[in-house]
Design an enzyme around this catalytic site. Structure first.
Site, PDB file in Angstrom:
ATOM      1  N   ASP A  17     -13.064  21.037  19.054  1.00  0.00           N
ATOM      2  CA  ASP A  17     -12.166  21.115  19.560  1.00  0.00           C
ATOM      3  C   ASP A  17     -10.824  20.579  19.659  1.00  0.00           C
ATOM      4  OD1 ASP A  17     -14.223  20.316  21.247  1.00  0.00           O
ATOM      5  OD2 ASP A  17     -13.919  18.006  21.266  1.00  0.00           O
ATOM      6  N   ARG A  97      -7.928   3.788  16.513  1.00  0.00           N
ATOM      7  CA  ARG A  97      -6.822   4.730  17.233  1.00  0.00           C
ATOM      8  C   ARG A  97      -5.364   4.553  17.374  1.00  0.00           C
ATOM      9  NH1 ARG A  97      -9.568   9.622  16.885  1.00  0.00           N
ATOM     10  NH2 ARG A  97     -12.175   8.911  17.340  1.00  0.00           N
ATOM     11  N   ASP A 126     -11.622   6.358  23.623  1.00  0.00           N
ATOM     12  CA  ASP A 126     -10.629   6.439  22.533  1.00  0.00           C
ATOM     13  C   ASP A 126      -9.630   7.216  23.466  1.00  0.00           C
ATOM     14  OD1 ASP A 126     -12.310   5.984  20.870  1.00  0.00           O
ATOM     15  OD2 ASP A 126     -12.653   7.472  20.272  1.00  0.00           O
ATOM     16  N   SER A 178     -21.850  14.372  16.599  1.00  0.00           N
ATOM     17  CA  SER A 178     -20.960  14.223  16.682  1.00  0.00           C
ATOM     18  C   SER A 178     -20.594  12.626  15.927  1.00  0.00           C
ATOM     19  CB  SER A 178     -19.890  13.849  18.530  1.00  0.00           C
ATOM     20  OG  SER A 178     -19.006  13.446  18.497  1.00  0.00           O
TER      21      SER A 178
HETATM   22  N1  ARG Z   1     -18.163   3.983  20.822  1.00  0.00           N
HETATM   23  C1  ARG Z   1     -17.109   3.564  20.271  1.00  0.00           C
HETATM   24  C2  ARG Z   1     -15.994   3.213  20.669  1.00  0.00           C
HETATM   25  O1  ARG Z   1     -15.755   3.227  22.111  1.00  0.00           O
HETATM   26  C3  ARG Z   1     -17.329   4.824  18.886  1.00  0.00           C
HETATM   27  C4  ARG Z   1     -15.986   5.830  19.820  1.00  0.00           C
HETATM   28  C5  ARG Z   1     -16.494   6.997  18.834  1.00  0.00           C
HETATM   29  N2  ARG Z   1     -15.121   8.388  18.938  1.00  0.00           N
HETATM   30  C6  ARG Z   1     -15.952   9.610  18.900  1.00  0.00           C
HETATM   31  N3  ARG Z   1     -14.820   9.759  18.869  1.00  0.00           N
HETATM   32  N4  ARG Z   1     -17.392  10.170  18.295  1.00  0.00           N
HETATM   33  O2  ARG Z   1     -15.165   2.836  20.183  1.00  0.00           O
END
Ligand code: ARG
Length: 405
Positions: A17, A97, A126, A178
């Site tokens: 990506d 993040r 995210d 992922s």
């Molecule tokens: N569901 C989790 C969260 O919102 C993990 C997210 C994982 N992110 C990713 N880009 N694979 O914090």
């Protein structure tokens, strides 16, 4: 007409990506692109990522080691707060993040860039965390989220786009997962696991052994805390990064720290998430155990409520908001006596507390004992119970009388 930017700082992991994002931002926003990669302990080769960013067409590639800062400014506050989302998720992705977004803004300011870009999708959490943080820190900087905009709907579209532009495609082990990993844990997503009834495939796990094939026997360790933060294992003082790495390794060998949960996302949908958090599991467990002996009952109970609010703040991307700062006051005060040791025995798939001690322990053996040396005044229990049950006694008497009329 599309909005145009002069210079964009793009969050870059080296994956498909974000590799496609570099030329896409140039072509669609007419911008020069600078990539930014922060090391949160994901275990990637940063020099290779930097070199790759430059071959992808970035005019500069910034990379920095954020591990210490991640631990001191994000992970330890979350430990002190006992922040675990919906009772299970130690928030590893969510905690990283705000720090990455903060660095993106700082790097943008340093380079005089007018926007930042991230590779989050339009249905995840995210994007919320990146954008709320960035706007909180500098609302003059634009934000671009190519994955919400572009027409590259499948992985194949992205690969074609990259190939047409001569961009090397990241050679991934052809695993359809992922993955987002850092020091505090790892999140694994894949198509198969979208079926809530399907067991995660055996090769999906990265940090933990399958408990059925894990190390035999068990090991015991003693974790020492100073004011709510783990500072030593088995009497060996350790810095935060090293301590977490050590515990990830140890608990991972025994298959401790696997989490398979369905969680409520900010954007309103439920999602199935598979996580690994070996060190976080042991540290939260030990930390809470110490609170059980060092905090009095009302404070311990009140803190449980605060913990949930604090976890939601992290999950919801509101790290830099005022409520977290306010709660921090309560949490810091509660941790002043959180000093002591917890002993844990780790065996296949299981971690158990086997002992706890603290100079600030409120446990009084004299009061608790049922053997000789009991200092508890049994006689005062009688008067206490008369008053303690008084309102219930009154209520029931009145109800019986009213019922009889
Ligand atoms: N569901 C989790 C969260 O919102 C993990 C997210 C994982 N992110 C990713 N880009 N694979 O914090």
């Amino acid at each position: 007409m599309e909005k145009r930017y002069k210079k964009i700082v793009c969050a870059y992991s080296g994956g498909l990506d974000t590799s496609v994002m570099v030329p896409w931002l140039r072509e669609n926003y007419g911008a020069e692109v600078i990539t930014y990669t922060g090391d949160l302990g994901q275990g990637d080769d940063l020099d290779a990522i930097k070199a790759k960013a430059l071959t992808t067409g970035a005019i500069a590639a910034e990379v920095d080691d954020l591990r210490q800062r991640f631990v001191d400014e994000f992970i330890w506050p979350a430990v002190k707060a006992s922040a675990v989302y919906e009772g299970q998720y130690p928030l590893h992705t969510a905690l990283g993040r705000p720090l990455l977004a903060q660095r993106l803004v700082e790097v943008a300011e340093k380079h005089g860039a007018d926007a930042i870009a991230h590779g989050c999708t339009g249905k995840g959490n995210d994007q919320v965390r990146f954008e709320v943080t960035a706007r909180c820190l500098n609302s003059d900087i634009g934000i671009v989220a190519p994955l919400r905009e572009w027409e590259l709907l499948t992985r194949e579209d992205e690969v074609d786009y990259a190939v047409e532009r001569g961009i090397a495609i990241p050679i991934t082990r052809e695993k359809p997962y992922s993955i987002d990993q850092n020091l505090w844990g790892c999140a694994i997503e894949c198509g198969e696991m979208e079926d809530l009834w399907a067991e995660p495939p055996a090769d999906a796990w990265l940090m933990t052994k399958d408990p059925s094939h894990a190390a035999k026997g068990s090991v015991e360790l003693v974790m020492r805390f100073d004011k709510g933060i783990p500072v030593a294992i088995d009497d060996r003082p350790m810095g935060g990064v090293a301590l977490i790495e050590y515990l990830n390794n140890l608990a991972g060998t025994f298959g401790v720290g696997r989490i398979d949960m369905v969680e409520n996302r900010v954007v309103g949908l439920k999602s199935r998430e598979v996580y690994e958090a070996p060190a976080a599991t042991l540290i939260h467990m030990a930390h809470t155990e110490l609170e059980r002996i060092c905090l009095d009952r009302p404070t311990f109970n009140y803190k449980q409520r605060i913990s949930q609010d604090y976890a939601n703040i992290i999950y919801d991307g509101k790290w830099f908001g005022p409520l977290r700062e306010c709660l921090e006051g309560f949490i810091e005060t509660s941790q002043q006596t959180l000093t002591g040791e917890v002993r844990i025995r780790v065996s296949a798939g299981l971690a158990r507390i086997t002992g706890r001690r603290s100079p600030f322990s409120l446990y009084d053996e004299g009061l608790a004992t049922y053997s000789h040396g009991d200092t508890f005044d049994r006689a005062s229990a009688e008067g206490f119970l008369r008053l303690y049950g008084l309102s219930y006694e009154t209520f029931s008497r009145v109800r019986r009388r009213d019922g009889a009329e």
